[in-house]
Design a protein around this motif. Structure first.
Motif, PDB file in Angstrom:
ATOM      1  N   HIS A  59       0.901  -1.171  -0.116  1.00 57.10           N
ATOM      2  CA  HIS A  59      -0.149   0.037  -0.023  1.00 57.10           C
ATOM      3  C   HIS A  59       0.860   1.295  -0.110  1.00 57.10           C
ATOM      4  O   HIS A  59       1.853   1.233   0.624  1.00 57.10           O
ATOM      5  CB  HIS A  59      -0.935  -0.009   1.207  1.00 57.10           C
ATOM      6  CG  HIS A  59      -1.746   1.355   1.370  1.00 57.10           C
ATOM      7  ND1 HIS A  59      -2.936   1.233   0.382  1.00 57.10           N
ATOM      8  CD2 HIS A  59      -1.636   2.197   2.086  1.00 57.10           C
ATOM      9  CE1 HIS A  59      -3.520   2.460   0.555  1.00 57.10           C
ATOM     10  NE2 HIS A  59      -2.697   3.076   1.632  1.00 57.10           N
ATOM     11  N   THR A  60       0.544   2.183  -0.943  1.00 60.04           N
ATOM     12  CA  THR A  60       1.386   3.516  -0.622  1.00 60.04           C
ATOM     13  C   THR A  60       0.184   4.683  -0.957  1.00 60.04           C
ATOM     14  O   THR A  60      -0.821   4.252  -1.658  1.00 60.04           O
ATOM     15  CB  THR A  60       2.273   3.639  -1.839  1.00 60.04           C
ATOM     16  OG1 THR A  60       3.102   4.686  -1.686  1.00 60.04           O
ATOM     17  CG2 THR A  60       1.765   3.641  -3.203  1.00 60.04           C
ATOM     18  N   CYS A  64       7.483   0.938  -3.383  1.00 61.62           N
ATOM     19  CA  CYS A  64       6.882  -0.361  -3.501  1.00 61.62           C
ATOM     20  C   CYS A  64       7.790  -1.506  -4.489  1.00 61.62           C
ATOM     21  O   CYS A  64       7.715  -2.594  -4.103  1.00 61.62           O
ATOM     22  CB  CYS A  64       5.343   0.012  -4.396  1.00 61.62           C
ATOM     23  SG  CYS A  64       4.202   0.660  -3.347  1.00 61.62           S
TER      24      CYS A  64
END
Length: 98
Positions: A3-4, A28
């Motif tokens: 998740h970003t 990521c």
């Protein structure tokens, strides 16, 4: 699942916005590689509600991913998952240019 959260653009896109977006993709990819993953899929980070212009965001995404894949990494496949026809056209254009 990685998740970003990408940058939110208020007005004109700044150098900091660009660097933050590139950092999202790079972080990521780095995490995925550290875990030996062979593929990763990205949505259009920061576009839509976060107001990053679609084309510029895609250019940053493609450049960051392309540069990362030039390094020694376990990642062999990156998918750009898009939801709008305009994004599909942008990515198609950018990826055919490479």
């Amino acid at each position: 699942v990685l998740h970003t959260v990408g940058p939110i653009v208020h007005g004109a896109v700044t150098k900091q916005n660009r660097m933050q977006l590139a950092s999202c993709y790079h972080a990521c990819l780095t995490l995925a590689a550290e875990h030996g993953l062979k593929s990763v899929a990205f949505c259009c980070i920061s576009t839509g509600e976060f107001h990053f212009p679609n084309r510029e965001a895609a250019e940053i995404a493609v450049k960051t991913v392309t540069d990362f894949l030039q390094t020694r990494t376990s990642i062999k496949r990156v998918i750009f998952n898009v939801f709008q026809d305009i994004d599909a056209a942008i990515y198609r254009d950018l990826l055919q240019a490479d």
